[in-house]
Design an enzyme around this catalytic site. Structure first.
Site, short mmCIF file in Angstrom:
data_model
loop_
_atom_site.label_atom_id
_atom_site.label_comp_id
_atom_site.label_asym_id
_atom_site.label_seq_id
_atom_site.Cartn_x
_atom_site.Cartn_y
_atom_site.Cartn_z
N LYS C 116 2.17 0.20 -11.49
CA LYS C 116 3.52 0.04 -12.05
C LYS C 116 3.63 0.60 -13.47
CE LYS C 116 5.09 -1.99 -8.41
NZ LYS C 116 4.61 -0.91 -7.54
N GLU C 200 8.39 -7.41 -18.09
CA GLU C 200 9.61 -6.63 -18.26
C GLU C 200 10.76 -7.55 -18.61
OE1 GLU C 200 9.42 -3.06 -14.94
OE2 GLU C 200 10.84 -4.68 -14.71
N HIS C 235 12.58 -13.00 -3.78
CA HIS C 235 12.37 -11.58 -4.05
C HIS C 235 12.09 -10.77 -2.79
CE1 HIS C 235 12.52 -12.56 -8.23
NE2 HIS C 235 11.59 -13.46 -8.05
N ARG C 291 6.51 5.21 0.90
CA ARG C 291 6.37 4.95 2.33
C ARG C 291 7.76 4.76 2.92
NH1 ARG C 291 8.24 -0.23 1.92
NH2 ARG C 291 7.53 -1.39 0.11
#
Lengths: 194, 504, 504, 194
Positions: C116, C200, C235, C291
């Site tokens: 990430k 974040e 999520h 993907r």
């Protein structure tokens, strides 16, 4: 993978008659089968809830199975009959098989020879329906393919024809009769026969 | 917009109409005969009412009873589906007289197009090409013979009130005319209560191509391109496609224009279809069906139009949502009719109880069904269990997708057309689009297809493993009774099974 | 074109890839863990091989075993699906090293985007907007607290190797940072074998909008418009749509352009998705998934493109079949994830054996499933049973169609998300497109929905009629034992059931 | 239409408890039911193969039924429990009902009053999984909503919280334990209680 086949009986042998041919099969305890001498890894698993979950039971219409034969995957349905009979359905093809041990196979073959029959098969109703017309009389000679009876089913008229040249021996249906599937409609004698 | 609709039908088409109504917020009212109490259309409708015993004449064809339910349930409209009362002008009249909206064209239109000879006359007047033959019903077998000799053999004898292959007989030799005439008359009488028969030249290897039409009450008429329905058995369609496999852009245009001309000639309102026979670059008007067709989904797949939605909009007085040039034509769609029949045994009707039911899924695959596990398939009604539809970027892609979907489809407990359909998807002439209405008689090899070696080997292994599992004793000599053959399990591929593609 | 493919996955995505392979004439090779011996992907593949016990680490994540099967079966290519090894660069490396085609981007791309912080760095360099936060993994809970205070609360702690909500924790107050950091690290370690976590800024009411990308080995890159996936629980996406409900034409364009920029930055080859968070007209790069996504069907429905077909074509070295301006965007599609969960009981995972299974049909309805009657639903794998997809002319039509399809869907034997999804289809904010990733927490009324009076009356009548049928004695005082509550049968609507939309 | 309901027992009365309310229902032999005094034509038919075909039997997961109530069509699933308990599923809602005759209903109501219980319910595993963390010690006081245990299932951590203010009386699970659904994990005493 082949747990279900690996019983304590090693190398059971069978004669499988299918589509007019005879095949020799040996089911081994190591998860392989020998088909006419050629070995293959085999795994057969039920895909019905019945066997996999132990909670449901589907009868009459055949149970679902997954066969892996050297990896190739086949989804089939099977319905067991009497005396080693199996009715199989695979890729939409319905095929009957007879599975016997070698000794039973020899016995059955001998008794089958004695019962050979050359008579003209009688006409039976191929489906439930209503006889609309009878095109022949008793005693009449017919050619193969001649219309003998007309049966209406699902609003369509179905012409039933003579299977071979023959003489109508007995008429068992008349116009207006409601008939069941398999019901005997016409018996034949060989052409010229009394 | 219509607020509620009584669906005067059963099976997959009743469910299709109920789904369409539900999406527009229209209350759906189902009706059912006694054996249909548990049918999917009853379960999925908002309301459902009994209308009588199994026999169609006493239930789905019983106009009084249907109108009685419509009134009691406060139905704002009636949708007839296809078959049953869909093309009965007296039903449309009765519905309208009861102050209820009939989802379909005006009774006059149904009457004019339902009478084959009247339809021919009107089409000739509108400049639509028709097949040479009589435009009046025949009085007798004798008269039929006379006309047949004039037109030239082969000829086809057709019920004036007919449709869907019922009351229809092809006659190839003069001496067969009387028998054919009587059979056609009898079937017509039984199916439509109207035994009138007429005669036409029979095209030998025609393709059956039809154009989907739509008109609204504001005078707009469009076509939604053609469907090819050449693969038939007993004059009943088995496989349908949109667009046609081989029609050129120009032919597509002129056929569409002719169909619109035909619709204008009768001021057509609602969904309709003009059927043509096509041979060697020529096409002839066959008949006009004043209703939704069984095969409407292929048109929906290539145009993106929901034809049932359009029916409800037009019946509510709205204008058509698209003009001719706005209607897209994208990709290729194929429909396979899954019927309860034994294709390898002369297409004999099959009965049973639906057991396992596995419906294929994935991209471009649609299932319009009218069955569920436990549905009893009897002989009272049409053998159509459901329709499998595949859409792809082109015909080849659609065929490949259909082949996979047919492989995934499982309908346990009753023989279906599916295995034959599977074989057709692989057959070279079909793949190449070389088809006509005689396709099945010209491909007897489909009915005696050999079992591939790998499949045979799998069957042998499976049989042995099953017997092995069943345990010792089963395969022993003490059990003497020979295998009892089940009707579904044919001895496929043996010499004793002669193919009977047309059941006669 | 590739000749054969090993599908290194299970469930609906394995079946989806097998279907795609079959249509292109590619031999499909399935693999299965012990409990999956009878799974649909095994039945529908051309070949299937065992790869070990239930535990994913010993089967579907076992690279050596997968490669061994691939070699023995002569697989020309490997398709990883999503999840499992789909985003493991070492797997792509191992496949390529074995001389087998990996259906997906280059291992370097997976590696870069899978990390990430590395992905953030690259995106910033390519001019793609990113959410404020660290671009390096955090060394400790202490460091996390420091950065969180800088960025400003709320913050989100995320696994550097993560995806799909695993190893992710939202922290709203400074004192919760240490607990959240430890939990995220633990989950990340367990799920990915990599416990690195970064932080974040957390957007409070963002929408989750992602862009489907496709690149080929000839340097062409296109996007296939966006998907809106804002309706999530824990999520994890629950409902996805294409296009986004409220995105304007200009925003669509600039988001698509940013996604293509992102793809160019890593010379992307194959199917990929750039996920953005969107709030108040701004959008920020969230992550890139290298993907096929679970929700790819909604894109297929609105563009007509078969994404799996494109994957095989690109992996075979072909160029993309369409250029950017040739890709259509027609109508609106919605996907509902049918998962084995108890939505009214905190989304607890549900297990069982699939009993009755009725799949909806009709126009515009697609089912991508991985279950059949008899499928055992356990806790070893993802709870996704199948995906129901509806396409309509517009969003309203698609929602109405989905509502009907959900009503028709029956999955017996295991609790699913379907009843909640049904309620959402009727909820005014959803209908109006007023959604964000906080949709479910903001609509607790969905979890204590009252039973409508007509439904209650029907339930009362049904209970009485069932008891009446069961015969006398059952309702008599001699039977004293109180009703044993079954876990699935909640006392819906009673005061004792507090809603737990997020399971915590 | 209502053949299945029209038995020889006319006007059977039931008390149906459902969603916390009580309803009086009379099932009449003429195909109608009276629900809280309001009449409706009713027809209940099984949609499972079992009853319609007599060939299959699906157990455990509930049987399918079609209810027509004054024409309105409801497709539901039902599973019978003991003592007049019915577990019903309609439009995705799962609801339990208790159906008793009026006398049985009175008896059950009286006995229920005696057994009222005010203790804090123990924590049980809501699903099979692995205990990852235990956040409390025996004897510790907790507030409603405090995290007590973390159980991992399907790769997600699920925090189990205290249902009310209470004291941890007994801890029956430790980190690393694999637990079954319904397994007792923590017992509480009322806050302050010994």
């Amino acid at each position: 993978m082949t747990r279900s086949n690996a019983t304590s009986r090693p190398g059971s042998r069978y004669v499988v008659s299918l589509l007019g041919e005879r095949h020799d099969v040996e089911v081994r305890s190591d998860g392989t089968v020998l088909i006419d001498g050629r070995p293959a890894r085999a795994s057969l698993a039920s895909t019905n809830s019945a066997q996999s979950a132990g909670r449901e039971r589907v009868q009459g219409i055949g149970d679902g199975y997954s066969l892996l034969l050297d990896g190739a995957s086949f989804a089939l349905r099977a319905h067991g009959g009497r005396g080693g009979a199996w009715h199989l359905e695979l890729d939409g093809r319905c095929v009957s098989a007879e599975v016997l041990d070698p000794r039973a196979h020899r016995i059955r073959r001998l008794s089958a020879k004695a019962g050979a029959d050359s008579k003209v098969a009688p006409l039976r109703a191929p489906m439930p329906g209503l006889v609309v017309q009878v095109a022949v009389d008793e005693g009449q000679e017919v050619e193969a393919g001649d219309t003998v009876l007309i049966v209406e089913a699902m609003k369509m008229e179905n012409e039933l024809r003579a299977p071979a040249a023959a003489r109508v021996k007995r008429l068992l249906a008349a116009p207006g009769d409601a008939v069941e599937k398999g019901q005997l409609l016409v018996e034949f004698a060989e052409a010229g026969e009394a | 917009m219509i607020k509620s609709v009584l669906v005067a039908n059963r099976g997959e088409i009743a469910l299709r109409v109920i789904r369409g109504a539900r999406e527009l917020g229209i209350r759906s009212i189902a009706v059912f005969s006694e054996p249909d109490r548990r049918a999917p259309h009853v379960l999925h409708a908002d309301e459902a009412y009994p209308i009588g015993p199994a026999r169609a004449a006493d239930s789905y064809l019983n106009i009084d009873r249907l109108l009685d339910v419509a009134r009691r349930a406060g139905a704002h409209a009636v949708h007839p589906g296809y078959g049953f009362l869909a093309e009965r002008a007296d039903f449309a009249d009765a519905v309208t007289a009861a102050g209820i909206v009939f989802v379909g064209p005006a009774a006059e239109t149904i009457r004019a197009m339902g009478d084959k000879t009247e339809a021919r006359r009107r089409m000739e007047a509108a400049g639509v090409p028709v097949v040479p033959g009589t435009s009046e019903p025949l009085a007798s077998a004798r008269e039929a013979s006379g006309v047949a000799n004039e037109v030239g053999f082969p000829v086809v004898l057709k019920a004036a009130a007919g449709g869907g292959g019922k009351g229809m007989r092809v006659v190839r030799r003069p001496e067969e005319v009387p028998g054919g005439f009587n059979a056609a008359m009898r079937e017509a009488e039984a199916a439509f209560g109207d035994g009138r028969v007429y005669v036409e030249r029979f095209l030998d290897r025609p393709r059956h191509i039809e154009v989907q039409l739509f008109g609204d009450s504001h005078g707009n008429i469009v076509h939604l391109y053609e469907r090819e329905c050449s693969i038939q058995r007993r004059h009943q369609k088995l496989i349908e496609e949109a667009p046609s496999a081989l029609l050129g852009e120009e032919e597509r245009h002129s056929m569409g224009a002719a169909a619109v001309r035909a619709a204008r000639a009768v001021s057509y309102v609602g969904a309709g279809t003009v059927e043509f026979l096509y041979q060697d670059g020529e096409f002839f008007f066959l008949e006009m069906n004043t209703r939704l067709q069984v095969e409407h989904p292929v048109t929906e797949m290539v145009t993106g139009v929901d034809l049932v939605e359009w029916q409800f909009r037009v019946a509510s007085g709205q204008a058509l949502p698209m003009r001719q040039h706005e209607i897209p034509l994208e990709g290729h769609a194929i429909e396979c009719r899954i019927t309860s029949e034994s294709p390898f045994d002369g297409f004999l009707p099959a009965t049973g109880v639906v057991g396992e039911l596995e419906i294929p899924g994935g991209p471009g695959v649609r299932w319009d069904g009218g069955i569920a596990r436990g549905t009893e398939v009897g002989l009272h009604y049409d053998p159509l269990l459901g329709k499998l539809i595949a859409h792809g970027a082109g015909r080849e892609a659609a065929v490949r997708r259909m082949k996979g979907a047919l492989r995934e489809l499982t309908v346990g407990g009753v023989s279906t057309s599916a295995p034959l359909l599977s074989l057709i998807m692989d057959e070279p002439d079909f793949r190449a689009g070389r088809i006509s209405t005689r396709y099945l008689e010209e491909h007897p090899e489909l009915f005696r297809a050999e079992v591939p070696a790998a499949t045979r080997r799998a069957l042998v292994a499976a049989a042995a493993l099953l017997e092995h599992r069943a345990g010792p004793g089963r395969a022993s000599p003490r059990i003497r009774r020979a295998a009892t053959p089940l009707s579904r399990w044919a001895r496929v591929g043996t010499a004793t099974d002669s193919p009977r593609p047309n059941g006669r």
